[in-house]
Design an enzyme around this catalytic site. Structure first.
Site, mmCIF file in Angstrom:
data_model
loop_
_atom_site.group_PDB
_atom_site.id
_atom_site.type_symbol
_atom_site.label_atom_id
_atom_site.label_comp_id
_atom_site.label_asym_id
_atom_site.label_seq_id
_atom_site.Cartn_x
_atom_site.Cartn_y
_atom_site.Cartn_z
ATOM 1 N N SER A 172 -3.637 -14.708 -4.162
ATOM 2 C CA SER A 172 -3.548 -15.122 -2.853
ATOM 3 C C SER A 172 -4.439 -17.075 -3.249
ATOM 4 O O SER A 172 -5.296 -16.820 -3.918
ATOM 5 C CB SER A 172 -4.109 -14.455 -2.236
HETATM 6 N N1 SAH Z 1 -5.907 -9.088 -5.153
HETATM 7 C C1 SAH Z 1 -4.978 -9.491 -5.640
HETATM 8 C C2 SAH Z 1 -3.559 -10.281 -5.055
HETATM 9 C C3 SAH Z 1 -2.315 -9.513 -6.051
HETATM 10 S S1 SAH Z 1 -1.152 -9.497 -4.623
HETATM 11 C C4 SAH Z 1 -5.482 -10.673 -6.808
HETATM 12 O O1 SAH Z 1 -6.289 -11.561 -6.651
HETATM 13 O O2 SAH Z 1 -5.000 -11.002 -7.604
HETATM 14 C C5 SAH Z 1 -0.479 -7.792 -4.037
HETATM 15 C C6 SAH Z 1 -0.794 -6.764 -4.492
HETATM 16 O O3 SAH Z 1 -0.814 -5.533 -3.863
HETATM 17 C C7 SAH Z 1 0.589 -6.919 -6.316
HETATM 18 O O4 SAH Z 1 -0.405 -6.799 -7.906
HETATM 19 C C8 SAH Z 1 1.538 -5.457 -5.710
HETATM 20 O O5 SAH Z 1 1.571 -5.180 -7.128
HETATM 21 C C9 SAH Z 1 -0.048 -4.310 -4.717
HETATM 22 N N2 SAH Z 1 0.222 -3.237 -4.143
HETATM 23 C C10 SAH Z 1 1.647 -3.043 -3.268
HETATM 24 N N3 SAH Z 1 1.907 -2.584 -2.984
HETATM 25 C C11 SAH Z 1 0.421 -1.555 -3.581
HETATM 26 C C12 SAH Z 1 0.405 -0.022 -3.227
HETATM 27 N N4 SAH Z 1 0.938 0.721 -2.640
HETATM 28 N N5 SAH Z 1 -0.833 0.625 -3.367
HETATM 29 C C13 SAH Z 1 -1.531 -0.534 -4.568
HETATM 30 N N6 SAH Z 1 -0.896 -1.586 -4.909
HETATM 31 C C14 SAH Z 1 -0.627 -2.355 -4.351
#
Ligand code: SAH
Length: 253
Positions: free
Chosen positions: A97
């Protein structure tokens, strides 16, 4: 050289420090950080000034954003964009993000309960991704449980976070829709992926007085940031600004 970041780390953040007296706009072009904390510190400070100018007011959040070396979480080809206000690809179709979205969400999360030392208690993060936000959370909360459903990213986050040696971050591979009952109740739950509703399991695992901050699809079909507060009597929902997060998916892959 991998040195453990001091905690609480000293930042040149006091009003007397030269960097703090510089006007926030226009921001100089960020230089490419050269890999180690000291090289990128000035670039990060500029990012922090920008965040403050954009309305992020919580000193704990600004300090954490100033400490975490975001460039360690992105591919080498993207390093010179690491401190710009932009989301960046982290592989497997996912994104890290924007700094101001991370700061905004963490600030909202901290708006809830804080312990005597000004930190949140236990926090659950859904969607570890590259691990950046987990590292920020580690500086404002006592314990961070972070779940990722994609094995490739779970492992990447483990690799990225190794350098920081954060003993209060627990990375979990699994479906975050189910929360993580072993760590409950949580003072805060923060999601980096948005679904059609806030899963009931998250509300169940939230402590009274705690908050959930997550993107969610609203009635108009658009994604918005939502804050759920659990009081002794009710769960209060506030819908905030529009956001663009990757979808919350069930199961693991
Ligand atoms: N906080 C992260 C943002 C990653 S984007 C950072 O700092 O990089 C959001 C992430 O949520 C993705 O990696 C995706 O795979 C994950 N995601 C989506 N649905 C999910 C679920 N049900 N359980 C765990 N992770 C999930």
């Amino acid at each position: 050289m991998s040195r453990r970041p001091g905690f609480p780390a000293r930042m040149p953040g006091s009003a007397a420090a030269p960097v703090a007296t510089r006007p926030p706009q226009p921001a100089p072009q960020p230089q490419a950080p050269r890999g180690h904390g000291l090289d990128s510190q000035a670039v990060r400070q500029r990012m922090v000034h920008k965040l403050a100018a954009q309305g992020v007011a919580d000193a704990r959040v600004l300090e954490a954003m100033g400490q975490v070396e975001r460039h360690r979480f992105v591919d080498s080809a993207l390093v010179n964009q690491a401190y710009e206000d932009t989301s960046l690809p982290i592989g497997l179709g996912q994104t890290i993000s924007k700094p101001n979205v991370v700061a905004r969400m963490v600030e909202l999360l901290l708006g809830g309960q804080a312990e005597a030392d000004g930190r949140l208690g236990r926090v659950l993060e859904i969607g570890t991704g590259c691990g950046y936000q987990a590292a920020v959370l580690a500086r404002v909360a006592r314990e961070v449980y972070s779940i990722e459903r994609l094995r490739g990213l779970h492992e990447k986050a483990r690799e990225n976070l190794r350098h920081f040696r954060l003993s209060n971050v627990h990375l979990l591979f699994g479906d975050g829709m189910l929360g993580y009952p072993k760590g409950a109740p949580y003072a805060g739950i923060i999601a980096a992926a948005g679904g059609e509703a806030i899963p009931a399991t998250w509300v169940e695992q939230l402590a009274v007085g705690g908050r959930i901050v997550a993107p969610m699809l609203t009635a108009t079909g658009q994604q918005a940031l939502v804050v759920l507060e659990r009081t002794p009597r009710e769960v209060k929902q506030t819908v905030l600004e529009a956001v663009h997060f990757v979808p919350l998916k069930s199961g693991i892959a």
